[in-house]
Scaffold this motif. Structure first.
Motif, PDB file in Angstrom:
ATOM      1  N   ALA A 168      25.983  15.399  -4.223  1.00 35.26           N
ATOM      2  CA  ALA A 168      26.561  16.740  -4.323  1.00 35.26           C
ATOM      3  C   ALA A 168      26.148  17.381  -5.640  1.00 35.26           C
ATOM      4  CB  ALA A 168      28.075  16.660  -4.216  1.00 35.26           C
ATOM      5  N   ASN A 169      25.777  18.617  -5.601  1.00 41.31           N
ATOM      6  CA  ASN A 169      25.385  19.440  -6.754  1.00 41.31           C
ATOM      7  C   ASN A 169      24.035  19.070  -7.368  1.00 41.31           C
ATOM      8  OD1 ASN A 169      27.806  20.937  -6.627  1.00 41.31           O
ATOM      9  ND2 ASN A 169      28.861  19.380  -7.825  1.00 41.31           N
ATOM     10  N   ALA A 170      23.307  18.131  -6.790  1.00 39.55           N
ATOM     11  CA  ALA A 170      21.999  17.769  -7.357  1.00 39.55           C
ATOM     12  C   ALA A 170      20.955  18.784  -6.919  1.00 39.55           C
ATOM     13  CB  ALA A 170      21.583  16.378  -6.901  1.00 39.55           C
ATOM     14  N   SER A 171      20.106  19.169  -7.857  1.00 41.05           N
ATOM     15  CA  SER A 171      18.998  20.071  -7.518  1.00 41.05           C
ATOM     16  C   SER A 171      17.660  19.348  -7.546  1.00 41.05           C
ATOM     17  CB  SER A 171      18.974  21.260  -8.479  1.00 41.05           C
ATOM     18  OG  SER A 171      18.832  20.809  -9.809  1.00 41.05           O
ATOM     19  N   ALA A 172      17.626  18.151  -8.137  1.00 38.59           N
ATOM     20  CA  ALA A 172      16.409  17.347  -8.196  1.00 38.59           C
ATOM     21  C   ALA A 172      16.783  15.909  -8.521  1.00 38.59           C
ATOM     22  CB  ALA A 172      15.452  17.897  -9.249  1.00 38.59           C
ATOM     23  N   TYR A 173      15.804  15.029  -8.362  1.00 42.06           N
ATOM     24  CA  TYR A 173      16.021  13.602  -8.595  1.00 42.06           C
ATOM     25  C   TYR A 173      14.842  13.016  -9.371  1.00 42.06           C
ATOM     26  CZ  TYR A 173      19.262  14.300  -4.714  1.00 42.06           C
ATOM     27  OH  TYR A 173      20.270  14.766  -3.905  1.00 42.06           O
ATOM     28  N   ASP A 174      15.139  12.089 -10.275  1.00 40.05           N
ATOM     29  CA  ASP A 174      14.101  11.283 -10.923  1.00 40.05           C
ATOM     30  C   ASP A 174      14.169   9.898 -10.292  1.00 40.05           C
ATOM     31  OD1 ASP A 174      13.450  13.383 -12.606  1.00 40.05           O
ATOM     32  OD2 ASP A 174      14.492  12.555 -14.346  1.00 40.05           O
ATOM     33  N   VAL A 175      13.006   9.358  -9.938  1.00 38.04           N
ATOM     34  CA  VAL A 175      12.929   8.051  -9.280  1.00 38.04           C
ATOM     35  C   VAL A 175      12.425   7.031 -10.286  1.00 38.04           C
ATOM     36  CG1 VAL A 175      11.924   6.741  -7.381  1.00 38.04           C
ATOM     37  CG2 VAL A 175      12.456   9.171  -7.069  1.00 38.04           C
ATOM     38  N   THR A 218       7.394   8.474  -1.677  1.00 37.77           N
ATOM     39  CA  THR A 218       6.525   7.378  -1.287  1.00 37.77           C
ATOM     40  C   THR A 218       5.791   6.839  -2.506  1.00 37.77           C
ATOM     41  OG1 THR A 218       6.204   8.356   0.903  1.00 37.77           O
ATOM     42  CG2 THR A 218       4.601   6.689   0.206  1.00 37.77           C
ATOM     43  N   VAL A 219       5.932   5.532  -2.736  1.00 37.82           N
ATOM     44  CA  VAL A 219       5.184   4.869  -3.808  1.00 37.82           C
ATOM     45  C   VAL A 219       4.014   4.139  -3.167  1.00 37.82           C
ATOM     46  CG1 VAL A 219       7.059   4.676  -5.467  1.00 37.82           C
ATOM     47  CG2 VAL A 219       6.766   2.899  -3.779  1.00 37.82           C
ATOM     48  N   THR A 220       2.895   4.140  -3.843  1.00 38.78           N
ATOM     49  CA  THR A 220       1.686   3.521  -3.310  1.00 38.78           C
ATOM     50  C   THR A 220       1.085   2.565  -4.327  1.00 38.78           C
ATOM     51  OG1 THR A 220       0.340   5.368  -4.099  1.00 38.78           O
ATOM     52  CG2 THR A 220       1.157   5.520  -1.835  1.00 38.78           C
ATOM     53  N   ASN A 221       0.183   1.751  -3.832  1.00 43.05           N
ATOM     54  CA  ASN A 221      -0.590   0.837  -4.682  1.00 43.05           C
ATOM     55  C   ASN A 221       0.285  -0.108  -5.500  1.00 43.05           C
ATOM     56  OD1 ASN A 221      -3.061   1.993  -3.801  1.00 43.05           O
ATOM     57  ND2 ASN A 221      -2.710   3.686  -5.228  1.00 43.05           N
ATOM     58  N   LEU A 222       1.284  -0.697  -4.856  1.00 44.24           N
ATOM     59  CA  LEU A 222       2.116  -1.690  -5.526  1.00 44.24           C
ATOM     60  C   LEU A 222       1.407  -3.042  -5.500  1.00 44.24           C
ATOM     61  CD1 LEU A 222       5.537  -0.677  -3.947  1.00 44.24           C
ATOM     62  CD2 LEU A 222       4.699  -0.144  -6.242  1.00 44.24           C
ATOM     63  N   ASN A 223       1.853  -3.957  -6.302  1.00 45.83           N
ATOM     64  CA  ASN A 223       1.294  -5.308  -6.307  1.00 45.83           C
ATOM     65  C   ASN A 223       1.846  -6.098  -5.126  1.00 45.83           C
ATOM     66  OD1 ASN A 223      -0.184  -4.963  -8.693  1.00 45.83           O
ATOM     67  ND2 ASN A 223       1.601  -5.443  -9.939  1.00 45.83           N
ATOM     68  N   GLY A 224       0.975  -6.880  -4.491  1.00 46.24           N
ATOM     69  CA  GLY A 224       1.415  -7.749  -3.407  1.00 46.24           C
ATOM     70  C   GLY A 224       2.210  -8.924  -3.954  1.00 46.24           C
ATOM     71  N   ALA A 243       0.820  -1.212   0.000  1.00 43.30           N
ATOM     72  CA  ALA A 243       0.000   0.000   0.000  1.00 43.30           C
ATOM     73  C   ALA A 243       0.855   1.264   0.000  1.00 43.30           C
ATOM     74  CB  ALA A 243      -0.935   0.006   1.205  1.00 43.30           C
ATOM     75  N   SER A 244       2.049   1.188   0.620  1.00 44.02           N
ATOM     76  CA  SER A 244       2.881   2.379   0.736  1.00 44.02           C
ATOM     77  C   SER A 244       4.315   2.003   1.105  1.00 44.02           C
ATOM     78  CB  SER A 244       2.313   3.309   1.810  1.00 44.02           C
ATOM     79  OG  SER A 244       3.099   4.452   1.960  1.00 44.02           O
ATOM     80  N   VAL A 245       5.263   2.367   0.253  1.00 47.11           N
ATOM     81  CA  VAL A 245       6.681   2.129   0.515  1.00 47.11           C
ATOM     82  C   VAL A 245       7.416   3.456   0.367  1.00 47.11           C
ATOM     83  CG1 VAL A 245       8.781   0.947  -0.252  1.00 47.11           C
ATOM     84  CG2 VAL A 245       6.584  -0.260  -0.313  1.00 47.11           C
ATOM     85  N   ILE A 246       8.155   3.828   1.403  1.00 41.40           N
ATOM     86  CA  ILE A 246       8.953   5.056   1.346  1.00 41.40           C
ATOM     87  C   ILE A 246      10.337   4.701   0.820  1.00 41.40           C
ATOM     88  CG2 ILE A 246       9.985   6.954   2.634  1.00 41.40           C
ATOM     89  CD1 ILE A 246       7.672   6.606   4.672  1.00 41.40           C
ATOM     90  N   LEU A 247      10.693   5.252  -0.327  1.00 41.53           N
ATOM     91  CA  LEU A 247      12.021   5.093  -0.904  1.00 41.53           C
ATOM     92  C   LEU A 247      12.864   6.275  -0.436  1.00 41.53           C
ATOM     93  CD1 LEU A 247      10.963   4.279  -4.588  1.00 41.53           C
ATOM     94  CD2 LEU A 247      11.380   2.658  -2.725  1.00 41.53           C
TER      95      LEU A 247
END
Length: 124
Positions: A54-61, A83-89, A44-48
């Motif tokens: 260093a020098n990063a202003s943003a991230y792509d997940v 946080t990703v939600t609604n993953l498959n069990g 239902a919810s996983v926090i990555l």
């Protein structure tokens, strides 16, 4: 420092200078949580979370069920977690983070892919 000569309308020359700051693309980061091969994550919810680069202003997940994942689930994340939600069990997921800034994105970060498994029954 760059120096150039400016000439005004009366023909007078003056040397001017200014500093240019060169920004390099950031390097890759390391995934912090969930740890590699962690099992029993709540689909239902996983926090990555990951370490700041260093020098990063943003991230792509990137997240997916293949290694390395090719799907961006979040673009331009400003912090070091998502946080990703609604993953498959009962599924195994692979993920990594791509740091970026105005100079571009880090390269080779798919090699930092880690995996985790969700609890529950697989989707049939």
């Amino acid at each position: 420092t760059i120096v150039y000569t400016a000439i005004d309308l009366k023909g007078n020359a003056a040397n001017c200078s200014f500093n240019v700051q060169v920004v390099a693309a950031p390097g890759c980061t390391a995934n912090a949580a969930p740890v590699d091969n962690q099992t029993g994550m709540d689909p239902a919810s996983v926090i990555l979370s990951w370490n700041a680069a260093a020098n990063a202003s943003a991230y792509d997940v990137y997240l997916g069920t293949t290694n390395p994942p090719t799907t961006i689930v979040a673009a331009n994340v400003n912090g070091t977690s998502y946080t990703v939600t609604n993953l498959n069990g009962g599924a195994t997921y692979f993920w990594f983070v791509l740091p970026k800034n105005v100079a571009g994105a880090a390269t080779g970060c798919a090699s930092s892919t880690t995996r985790f498994s969700t609890s529950g029954e697989p989707v049939s």
